[in-house]
Scaffold this motif. Structure first.
Motif, PDB file in Angstrom:
ATOM      1  N   ARG A 201      46.565  42.237  44.851  1.00  0.00           N
ATOM      2  CA  ARG A 201      45.788  43.095  43.987  1.00  0.00           C
ATOM      3  C   ARG A 201      45.330  42.331  42.732  1.00  0.00           C
ATOM      4  O   ARG A 201      44.173  42.413  42.325  1.00  0.00           O
ATOM      5  N   THR A 202      46.266  41.592  42.141  1.00  0.00           N
ATOM      6  CA  THR A 202      45.921  40.820  40.949  1.00  0.00           C
ATOM      7  C   THR A 202      44.773  39.856  41.240  1.00  0.00           C
ATOM      8  O   THR A 202      43.848  39.704  40.437  1.00  0.00           O
ATOM      9  N   ARG A 204      42.420  40.126  43.440  1.00  0.00           N
ATOM     10  CA  ARG A 204      41.165  40.885  43.549  1.00  0.00           C
ATOM     11  C   ARG A 204      40.624  41.215  42.168  1.00  0.00           C
ATOM     12  O   ARG A 204      39.439  41.143  41.898  1.00  0.00           O
ATOM     13  N   TYR A 207      38.915  38.160  40.523  1.00  0.00           N
ATOM     14  CA  TYR A 207      37.531  37.964  40.975  1.00  0.00           C
ATOM     15  C   TYR A 207      36.615  39.050  40.408  1.00  0.00           C
ATOM     16  O   TYR A 207      35.491  38.782  40.000  1.00  0.00           O
ATOM     17  N   ALA A 208      37.103  40.282  40.374  1.00  0.00           N
ATOM     18  CA  ALA A 208      36.249  41.397  39.958  1.00  0.00           C
ATOM     19  C   ALA A 208      35.823  41.267  38.500  1.00  0.00           C
ATOM     20  O   ALA A 208      34.646  41.438  38.188  1.00  0.00           O
ATOM     21  N   ASP A 214      32.007  44.997  33.629  1.00  0.00           N
ATOM     22  CA  ASP A 214      31.752  46.429  33.447  1.00  0.00           C
ATOM     23  C   ASP A 214      32.108  47.213  34.703  1.00  0.00           C
ATOM     24  O   ASP A 214      32.752  48.265  34.641  1.00  0.00           O
ATOM     25  N   ALA A 215      31.650  46.688  35.843  1.00  0.00           N
ATOM     26  CA  ALA A 215      31.950  47.378  37.099  1.00  0.00           C
ATOM     27  C   ALA A 215      33.450  47.401  37.344  1.00  0.00           C
ATOM     28  O   ALA A 215      33.988  48.390  37.840  1.00  0.00           O
ATOM     29  N   ALA A 216      34.121  46.315  36.980  1.00  0.00           N
ATOM     30  CA  ALA A 216      35.570  46.270  37.185  1.00  0.00           C
ATOM     31  C   ALA A 216      36.251  47.335  36.335  1.00  0.00           C
ATOM     32  O   ALA A 216      37.118  48.074  36.807  1.00  0.00           O
ATOM     33  N   LYS A 217      35.824  47.435  35.085  1.00  0.00           N
ATOM     34  CA  LYS A 217      36.397  48.446  34.188  1.00  0.00           C
ATOM     35  C   LYS A 217      36.199  49.832  34.769  1.00  0.00           C
ATOM     36  O   LYS A 217      37.103  50.657  34.776  1.00  0.00           O
ATOM     37  N   LEU A 218      34.983  50.095  35.265  1.00  0.00           N
ATOM     38  CA  LEU A 218      34.681  51.413  35.816  1.00  0.00           C
ATOM     39  C   LEU A 218      35.377  51.646  37.144  1.00  0.00           C
ATOM     40  O   LEU A 218      35.284  52.722  37.708  1.00  0.00           O
ATOM     41  N   SER A 219      36.027  50.624  37.675  1.00  0.00           N
ATOM     42  CA  SER A 219      36.817  50.830  38.878  1.00  0.00           C
ATOM     43  C   SER A 219      38.291  50.934  38.520  1.00  0.00           C
ATOM     44  O   SER A 219      39.143  50.909  39.403  1.00  0.00           O
ATOM     45  N   GLY A 220      38.582  51.007  37.240  1.00  0.00           N
ATOM     46  CA  GLY A 220      39.960  51.203  36.818  1.00  0.00           C
ATOM     47  C   GLY A 220      40.763  49.930  36.632  1.00  0.00           C
ATOM     48  O   GLY A 220      41.974  49.983  36.514  1.00  0.00           O
ATOM     49  N   VAL A 221      40.083  48.784  36.619  1.00  0.00           N
ATOM     50  CA  VAL A 221      40.792  47.523  36.435  1.00  0.00           C
ATOM     51  C   VAL A 221      41.067  47.315  34.945  1.00  0.00           C
ATOM     52  O   VAL A 221      40.172  47.512  34.121  1.00  0.00           O
TER      53      VAL A 221
ATOM     54  N   VAL B 322      40.160  54.416  32.242  1.00  0.00           N
ATOM     55  CA  VAL B 322      39.600  54.760  33.546  1.00  0.00           C
ATOM     56  C   VAL B 322      40.701  55.012  34.577  1.00  0.00           C
ATOM     57  O   VAL B 322      40.614  55.952  35.364  1.00  0.00           O
ATOM     58  N   ALA B 323      41.733  54.176  34.532  1.00  0.00           N
ATOM     59  CA  ALA B 323      42.794  54.321  35.537  1.00  0.00           C
ATOM     60  C   ALA B 323      43.404  55.723  35.492  1.00  0.00           C
ATOM     61  O   ALA B 323      43.785  56.267  36.530  1.00  0.00           O
ATOM     62  N   ILE B 326      41.069  58.056  37.420  1.00  0.00           N
ATOM     63  CA  ILE B 326      41.128  57.817  38.861  1.00  0.00           C
ATOM     64  C   ILE B 326      42.418  58.415  39.425  1.00  0.00           C
ATOM     65  O   ILE B 326      42.416  59.072  40.458  1.00  0.00           O
ATOM     66  N   ASP B 340      26.962  48.406  36.222  1.00  0.00           N
ATOM     67  CA  ASP B 340      28.257  49.081  36.176  1.00  0.00           C
ATOM     68  C   ASP B 340      28.878  49.373  37.533  1.00  0.00           C
ATOM     69  O   ASP B 340      30.059  49.672  37.618  1.00  0.00           O
ATOM     70  N   CYS B 343      30.219  44.599  41.855  1.00  0.00           N
ATOM     71  CA  CYS B 343      30.416  43.178  41.591  1.00  0.00           C
ATOM     72  C   CYS B 343      29.529  42.455  42.589  1.00  0.00           C
ATOM     73  O   CYS B 343      29.888  42.293  43.753  1.00  0.00           O
ATOM     74  N   LEU B 346      30.565  39.601  44.974  1.00  0.00           N
ATOM     75  CA  LEU B 346      31.652  39.805  45.929  1.00  0.00           C
ATOM     76  C   LEU B 346      31.155  40.538  47.172  1.00  0.00           C
ATOM     77  O   LEU B 346      30.046  41.069  47.205  1.00  0.00           O
ATOM     78  N   GLY B 365      52.345  44.386  45.801  1.00  0.00           N
ATOM     79  CA  GLY B 365      50.986  44.123  45.340  1.00  0.00           C
ATOM     80  C   GLY B 365      50.159  43.286  46.297  1.00  0.00           C
ATOM     81  O   GLY B 365      49.127  42.749  45.935  1.00  0.00           O
ATOM     82  N   TRP B 410      34.212  55.347  46.124  1.00  0.00           N
ATOM     83  CA  TRP B 410      34.961  56.502  45.632  1.00  0.00           C
ATOM     84  C   TRP B 410      35.288  57.527  46.690  1.00  0.00           C
ATOM     85  O   TRP B 410      36.037  58.451  46.442  1.00  0.00           O
TER      86      TRP B 410
END
Lengths: 336, 504
Positions: A201-202, A204, A207-208, A214-221, B322-323, B326, B340, B343, B346, B365, B410
């Motif tokens: 997970r770490t 991933r 890379y994110a 921004d996208a990573a933040k919005l995915s909860g990272v 955010v977490a 979710i 936003d 990625c 990827l 993990g 999502w």
């Protein structure tokens, strides 16, 4: 609609960063053979073993720096932390501290620097270049002070010849199954961090945030946690290389690890780790470190002057990044 | 002072998949303020971008100051005297007013900058416009309204005679708007022609001489402001028949799932409160900058909230990051997929897995690859994402398929509330319909769906209930049956009475 499973070979090539890594391996083979044709000793077993041992340092710090490059950051303190690790562990050993305990204390100190880097970059959002420039000076300064502003005595003077030999053999002079221990240590470090980066997970998250924070933040990272982990990995790698340098010299050299942060960038970049973040494989770093060491070794063996060695290496680094930029631009055009 | 300074005829422009301009006419006389009106996506920006040399037209004639022009570059347009004042100001914040005004065409003497000369000239121009401003002030320290005036002064210093203003009042206070209007009148007296783009229709009465109305890339009408009424303008702006297909499924509206109370965050989310029920899609309508995106971001924990309460299934949930959202089952498919949503370096696999790694990893993990592959392939198949493999880079996908990946991220988890922010922007009609089907599916599963869109037709076609926002506030709410475009537009332009004092 059913998605097709690609053939294993095509899946392998499709992995992002694999192409650059393979190019670096190809370049490695070409460079090696060219030098070997000029100087047959390059192919000798003794030289190969030596080469593997020397590249180990570049491989380990290259791994550390690659973690940062992939997150889109950089760690300039890497070389100083290498020095700090060597100086702290050596000083402790000259005072008779058991090598294991000495190494453990050095490790803690290195990780503190990694944590500070993570706080400055991930939390306070300082530009990584500036933040780690600060810790670069600080870490080496700490090393100097612990050393008393001189190189330490031989570690054997404190822990005795037997323990000193054991330590030096473990990290530098000894062999296991015909290979130098240094290389085996590097391979172990490589396997651990390869696994961490590609299977967890770490990894991933690393890379994110490098690809699109921004996208990573919005995915909860959590950007802070991920950045800090990357800096801790790099500090750990620096710690290991510090022990290797200490074992090699048998003492704590004040200039140990000088410029290593830059060698590490070079190893990563030559292996296709994009300094812009988000892409690259540790396999590439492996190839990059090998290319780097083979060049140094080969140029040495054919008797090229040090100046020429530096020039060749400089040109190759720029060329590798140029290639990356050109490829990127090309692919962007295709997409648009 | 009535000569034609800009005349565009039969202008066509298309982008891949979209006809942005379709036989458009546009005229501007010297000494007049021409309002260019239309909904989002009507083609206003494309038109002014052609006029200012950013885009080249596909065909059609364009005359500026009576001379036929070919394709212009932005620099050529500037030299001709066409200047554009953007919604987001383009200034070097660290330089002074004079330095900004003469940026790129600095005056020099013997190769060194002659600051005094530039400051003197800047000062003259500012005085001419009756703007009280020291040309040596650093721009970044000025309020936005003054920065905008510097931008206008800069345009004049290049001898611009056609000024395009894109939403110039959106970030100004009423006092500042008054100042701006005074300057616009000043410019008129100097013989400049002004193209005025604004969603704030009630402002027009104070300055506008004529209006041109566009809709769906077509020219609809052009007339004197005196000869028309606000109702006529609105009906011309929206009066389209709905051509696209909106699949609507009806299902029973259930209990309230999600409630937001008195939410405040920044100046674009002010005392927002609403409820979402099981089995309904709630559309959020409004103009750009109405605060809808900001609302979703505040709920999702991206931007900090200053106050407010969020309830899910009757229980208050605290969302700091955010977490948290979710974990609670509240998710957001964000507006700008490049910035936003994805990625782009990827693969599809990595993107879809990213927010779901908590469910895909074991305790140590480590990602369970087989489970991940199953999840990603299931998502790709059920959303019909066109790709040979989940290991392809998302950058290789088309816009519509990329958008589906954003949504797919999502759908792999059990959410209670899904917020879609402009999920159909920039994708083709077929892909849009697939996104609608998807929202309907969620609705049938009892998931609360919040649907932000600036396209009124799709909001009216898909949403069961419509909430309208303007300027960070909710200005109205209606059921789909009650909704008309006029009603929505009226609510969407119900700004705080900023200009009440501007009347002279």
């Amino acid at each position: 609609m059913q998605t097709k499973r690609l053939s294993p070979l095509r899946r392998f090539i499709a992995i992002r960063g694999m192409a650059s890594a393979m190019i670096a391996f190809a370049a490695l083979i070409v460079i090696y053979i060219v030098f070997g044709l000029r100087e047959p000793n390059v192919f000798s077993t003794a030289n190969i073993l030596n080469l593997l041992r020397s590249m180990s340092k570049y491989l380990i710090i290259g791994i550390g720096q690659s973690y940062l490059l992939i997150t889109g950051n950089i760690d300039l303190s890497l070389g100083s932390v290498v020095g700090m690790s060597a100086m702290i562990s050596a000083t402790l050993m000259t005072h008779g501290v058991n090598p294991l305990i000495a190494a453990f204390i050095a490790l803690l100190c290195c990780l503190v620097i990694g944590l500070i880097n993570g706080l400055l970059v991930g939390k306070a959002q300082l530009p990584p270049f500036i933040a780690t420039l600060g810790t670069m000076f600080t870490a080496r300064g700490i090393g100097y002070m612990i050393n008393g502003n001189r190189n330490t005595d031989a570690i054997a003077s404190g822990i005795g010849k037997e323990a000193s030999d054991k330590f030096q053999n473990f990290f530098y002079y000894g062999k296991t199954m015909g290979l130098y221990n240094t290389f085996l240590v590097a391979v172990a470090v490589f396997i651990v961090f390869f696994f961490l980066l590609s299977k967890t997970r770490t990894g991933r998250h690393i890379y994110a945030i490098g690809s699109n924070v921004d996208a990573a933040k919005l995915s909860g990272v959590s950007v802070f946690a991920t950045t800090t982990k990357a800096y801790m990995v790099s500090a750990f790698c620096a710690f290991v290389v510090g022990l290797i340098l200490c074992a090699q010299a048998g003492m704590g050299n004040m200039e140990a690890g000088n410029m290593y942060e830059m060698y590490a960038v070079a190893a990563g970049v030559v292996g296709g780790i994009s300094p812009l973040g988000g892409t690259g494989l540790l396999l590439g770093t492996f190839a990059g470190a090998a290319v780097w060491q083979t060049l140094e070794n080969g140029l040495n063996m054919i008797g090229a002057q040090v100046g020429l060695q530096r020039i060749v290496i400089g040109v190759i680094v720029v060329f590798a990044v140029l290639l990356d930029v050109v490829v990127r631009r090309g692919s962007r055009k295709r997409i648009k | 002072m009535d000569d034609l300074i800009v005349s565009m005829e039969h202008v066509y422009k298309s982008f891949p998949g979209v006809k942005a301009l379709d036989d458009v006419h546009f005229e501007l006389r010297s000494g007049e303020v021409m309002a260019l009106l239309g909904e989002n996506g009507a083609g206003k920006s494309t038109l002014v971008k052609i006029l200012s040399g950013v885009y080249a037209r596909d065909s059609g004639h364009m005359e500026i100051f009576g001379r036929e022009q070919g394709d212009l570059t932005p620099k050529q347009a500037q030299e001709l005297g066409v200047a554009i004042i953007h919604q987001e100001l383009n200034m070097c914040r660290h330089l002074s007013v004079a330095e900004n005004m003469f940026l790129g065409r600095e005056k020099t003497r013997l190769g060194t900058l002659s600051n005094r000369e530039m400051e003197a000239e800047a000062s003259t121009i500012l005085r001419d416009l009756k703007i009280d401003l020291d040309p040596r002030k650093v721009v970044g320290e000025l309020p936005v309204s003054k920065q905008q005036m510097v931008e206008i002064a800069k345009a004049l210093s290049t001898n611009a005679r056609v000024l395009i203003m894109d939403e110039p009042t959106s970030s100004l206070t009423s006092r500042e708007i008054e100042d701006l209007f005074r300057i616009i009148r000043e410019l008129k007296n100097k013989g400049c022609g002004i193209v005025y783009i604004s969603h704030r229709l009630e402002e027009l009465q104070y300055i506008v001489d004529r209006v041109t109305i566009m809709r769906d890339g077509q020219f609809i009408a052009s007339m004197n402001y005196q000869d028309t009424t606000m109702d006529e303008i609105i009906s011309l702006m929206v009066g389209r028949e709905i051509r696209e297909q909106f699949p609507r499924v009806s299902c029973k509206k259930g209990k309230s799932v999600f409630e937001v109370k008195h939410l405040n965050a920044g100046h674009l989310v002010r005392d927002v409160g609403f409820q979402l029920h099981e089995g309904e899609i709630v559309g959020f309508a409004g103009l750009m900058g109405a605060g809808r995106t900001e609302t979703t971001r505040a709920i999702f924990g991206v931007d900090p909230k200053t106050s407010g309460e969020i309830n899910l299934d009757g229980r208050t949930v605290k969302i700091h990051k955010v977490a948290d959202a979710i974990r609670a089952g509240i998710v957001l498919a964000p507006e700008d997929r490049k910035k936003d949503g994805l990625c782009t370096k990827l693969s599809i696999r990595h993107n879809i897995a990213l927010p779901n790694l908590d469910t895909l990893c074991d305790k140590a993990g480590i990602v369970r690859r087989a489970r991940e592959t199953r999840m990603c392939e299931h998502a790709v198949n059920s959303l019909m994402i066109k790709t040979p493999s989940v290991d392809m880079d998302v950058a290789t996908l088309s816009g519509g398929n990329q958008q589906k990946v954003v949504v797919a991220k999502w759908l792999a988890r059990n959410s209670r509330v899904v917020m879609f922010d402009e999920p159909t922007r920039g994708i083709d009609v077929a892909a849009k319909v697939e996104i609608y089907h998807l929202m309907n599916k969620l609705k049938q599963q009892g998931i609360a769906v919040m649907f932000v869109s600036s396209e009124m037709s799709e909001i009216m076609g898909i949403a069961d209930r419509i909430i309208v926002m303007c300027d960070g506030r909710i200005t109205g709410e209606m059921t789909a049956a009650q909704a008309t475009q006029e009603k929505i537009l009226t609510l969407a332009t119900r700004f705080d009475k900023k200009v009440a004092t501007a009347n002279e």
